[in-house]
Design an enzyme around this catalytic site. Structure first.
Site, PDB file in Angstrom:
ATOM      1  N   HIS A  80      -4.774  -3.672  13.481  1.00 17.00           N
ATOM      2  CA  HIS A  80      -3.584  -2.823  13.420  1.00 17.00           C
ATOM      3  C   HIS A  80      -3.353  -2.104  14.746  1.00 17.00           C
ATOM      4  CE1 HIS A  80      -4.141  -2.386   8.763  1.00 17.00           C
ATOM      5  NE2 HIS A  80      -3.396  -3.441   9.081  1.00 17.00           N
TER       6      HIS A  80
ATOM      7  N   ASP B  69       0.845  -4.859  12.362  1.00 22.39           N
ATOM      8  CA  ASP B  69      -0.276  -5.770  12.590  1.00 22.39           C
ATOM      9  C   ASP B  69      -0.141  -6.376  13.982  1.00 22.39           C
ATOM     10  OD1 ASP B  69      -1.096  -5.374  10.006  1.00 22.39           O
ATOM     11  OD2 ASP B  69      -0.680  -7.409   9.319  1.00 22.39           O
TER      12      ASP B  69
ATOM     13  N   GLU C 165      -2.378   0.538   3.933  1.00 24.28           N
ATOM     14  CA  GLU C 165      -3.758   0.129   3.623  1.00 24.28           C
ATOM     15  C   GLU C 165      -4.767   1.237   3.919  1.00 24.28           C
ATOM     16  OE1 GLU C 165      -3.578  -3.316   6.043  1.00 24.28           O
ATOM     17  OE2 GLU C 165      -2.679  -4.558   4.485  1.00 24.28           O
TER      18      GLU C 165
END
Length: 589
Positions: free
Chosen positions: A525, A359, A335
């Site tokens: 994260h 995550d 991402e």
């Protein structure tokens, strides 16, 4: 001469000629040679080669000889210096004045001609000039003819050198953003000032359409693609498709997706590092790459809504092996979370191992586990566990199928056996991407990290008015009974990787309990690295002038520049970090 960053050793000596300098030079040179041997034997570059040291061609007793050493070091690509001396020398005339080069001084603890006197004088000069240096001083007095390096001195030399080499190797490289901001994630808003001023890095950008362009025009190594696809078909085991039957891709479509994601992987790597094979095919510009030591891929949603996701590419690049065999892992952030990418880079440069992008998913309290799974958490997990989980881009090394002393581990690629590579691949299944998240398909890895690994969980965050801060949580992975793991894990997504993490608790602050660690984490994260490397991260952060706002590293393992001590010894755990970093500002400002 190649472009490896080297460590410069500066033998510093009393300038007085006439039975002073002459008497000291042999011992001084012996100290320098011993340090060079230690570092070359214990430290490595990312390809596994021993770190190279350069000893100044003459002992340094004056500004002239200091300048001569500087010129020698410039020509030999020295990015880090360690000064050594057994005795008094002229402090401010002999110190390393380069403002960007991490530096340390080992002052020999001996009663005949104590190097501690020089060490104190030189550190005072560094502090007065605003040029932080690390002071190294052994706990016990040595005899003047003792040419050994005490264990406590060795530990500090290695801790300094590991962190300093990380600083030096980042400088001048780039972070490559493939795409832009993913789903509004703040970390994927690339902050150039952070990279340039704190890490000394450049920022490079390409649109995600560049990947599609290269696929459509065949701008990749065709021979390698065929080999990579065959390897993928043989070693990447396809698991259950958890999508509803009406949304599942056909076998033909899945095979097309496999070919597509393998091409994506080749192209992402080429974008980062370049590829001379492309020049042979006539693509001379594309062959250059972006000199990227780290990168990130946006994916969601402007790509993944209609094209296969980046999970496979990111996972393979982040791992220590692929169709070409064992090799240094790349750093590829999911991402395009550039702050997690920068964090991964720190750990990678410190350890040369794969880093796990995850995550921070869920805190499971003992009460919640009992309610959902009917199981009483015990042992390390008695106070609850943190579920680390992402959509499938984690390094396959994180399975824990590698071993050190018979225990699960993650190792530098040169220490990994082929059997460990095979076991890591066998422990991973690849599942058709969840259509609710990834309409364009793709394959997500499912791998469960073995318990019993010491790991360090960490992340850099940016805070308005403050700048970057680093969070660190040392702890361990743990095993849950299979049925408990399945009940908890499948509440999120059964096709994604998982690690169950328990931080080491201190009983106070953010580490008073497991819930508080999760509650105080600064973003969605984080990264975990094998081993308890929190002390190295803190040393590295001090070099970069990044304060640490949360950590559970014992006080005795902390090692920062002498400059820090003037900013509050009674709160050395964190308070001095903020004050010293604020006063100095970014390393490359």
């Amino acid at each position: 001469m190649d472009n490896r960053i080297r460590i410069g050793i500066r033998p510093v000596v009393d300038a007085r000629v006439g039975n002073v300098r002459e008497a000291l030079e042999p011992q001084t040179l012996s100290m320098a040679q011993a340090v060079a041997r230690l570092l070359s034997e214990q430290l490595h570059y990312s390809d596994g080669a021993p770190v190279e040291c350069v000893i100044a061609s003459t002992c340094i007793s004056s500004i002239k000889e200091a300048r001569q050493a500087d010129e020698q070091f410039r020509l030999e690509n020295v990015g880090v210096t360690i000064s050594v001396t057994p005795a008094w020398a002229y402090g401010s005339e002999t110190i390393d004045m380069d403002p960007h080069r991490p530096k340390a001084i080992w002052g020999f603890n001996g009663s005949e001609r104590s190097g501690a006197v020089y060490l104190a004088a030189a550190l005072a000069a560094h502090n007065q000039k605003g040029l932080p240096a690390f002071g190294i001083y052994g706990s016990h007095v040595q005899d003047k003819d003792d040419d050994s390096i005490p264990e406590d001195v060795q530990a500090k030399l290695l801790q300094f050198a590991r962190s300093a080499m990380a600083v030096a190797q980042m400088r001048g490289k780039s972070y490559l953003a493939i795409g832009s901001v993913s789903m509004g994630i703040a970390g994927s808003i690339v902050n150039e000032s952070f990279f340039q001023q704190y890490l000394g890095m450049r920022n490079e950008y390409v649109d995600m359409s560049e990947i599609n362009r290269r696929i459509q025009l065949g701008i990749f190594d065709q021979e390698e693609f065929e080999r990579a696809l065959a390897w993928t078909r043989q070693h990447c085991l396809e698991g259950t498709d958890y999508n509803e039957e009406v949304t599942r891709f056909s076998r033909e479509r899945k095979d097309e997706v496999w070919a597509f994601v393998v091409k994506m992987t080749l192209i992402m790597r080429d974008l980062m590092a370049g590829n001379p094979k492309l020049a042979e095919a006539g693509f001379t510009e594309e062959a250059l790459g972006h000199e990227a030591i780290a990168a990130g891929f946006q994916g969601q949603r402007h790509w993944n809504d209609y094209l296969p996701n980046g999970d496979f590419s990111e996972a393979i690049l982040n791992s220590s092996f692929d169709w070409n065999g064992r090799r240094a892992p790349y750093v590829m952030a999911t991402e395009n979370d550039s702050l997690n990418g920068a964090s991964m880079l720190l750990g990678n440069l410190l350890t040369h191992t794969a880093q796990a992008f995850v995550d921070v998913r869920t805190y499971w309290s003992p009460e919640a586990v009992k309610r959902v799974a009917g199981y009483d958490l015990e042992g390390l997990a008695a106070g609850g566990v943190i579920h680390l989980k992402n959509s499938g881009s984690v390094a396959l090394d994180s399975s824990g199928e590698q071993q050190i002393n018979g225990q699960p581990a993650m190792k530098p690629h040169w220490d990994i056996t082929q059997d460990e590579v095979d076991r890591s691949l066998q422990a991973t299944t690849w599942h058709a991407a969840h259509q609710g998240y990834f309409r364009g398909g793709g394959f997500s890895s499912r791998v469960l990290t073995k318990g019993g690994m010491p790991i360090t969980f960490y992340r850099i965050n940016l805070v308005a008015g403050l700048g970057p801060v680093l969070q660190i949580a040392e702890g361990h992975t743990i095993d849950l009974p299979d049925h408990v793991h399945e009940l908890l894990d499948e509440r999120t997504d059964p096709s994604w990787p998982t690690a169950w993490f328990v931080p080491n608790l201190t009983g106070s602050g953010a580490f008073r309990n497991v819930y508080a660690v999760m509650d105080n984490w600064g973003a969605n994260h984080g990264v975990f690295s094998y081993g308890h490397i929190g002390s190295d991260l803190i040393t590295l952060a001090a070099m970069l002038r990044i304060p640490v706002n949360m950590h559970n590293v014992p006080e005795e393992r902390l090692f920062r520049p002498s400059y820090w001590k003037a900013f509050g010894l009674e709160n050395s755990s964190m308070g001095m970090d903020y004050r010293a970093c604020s006063q100095l500002g970014p390393l490359y400002k």
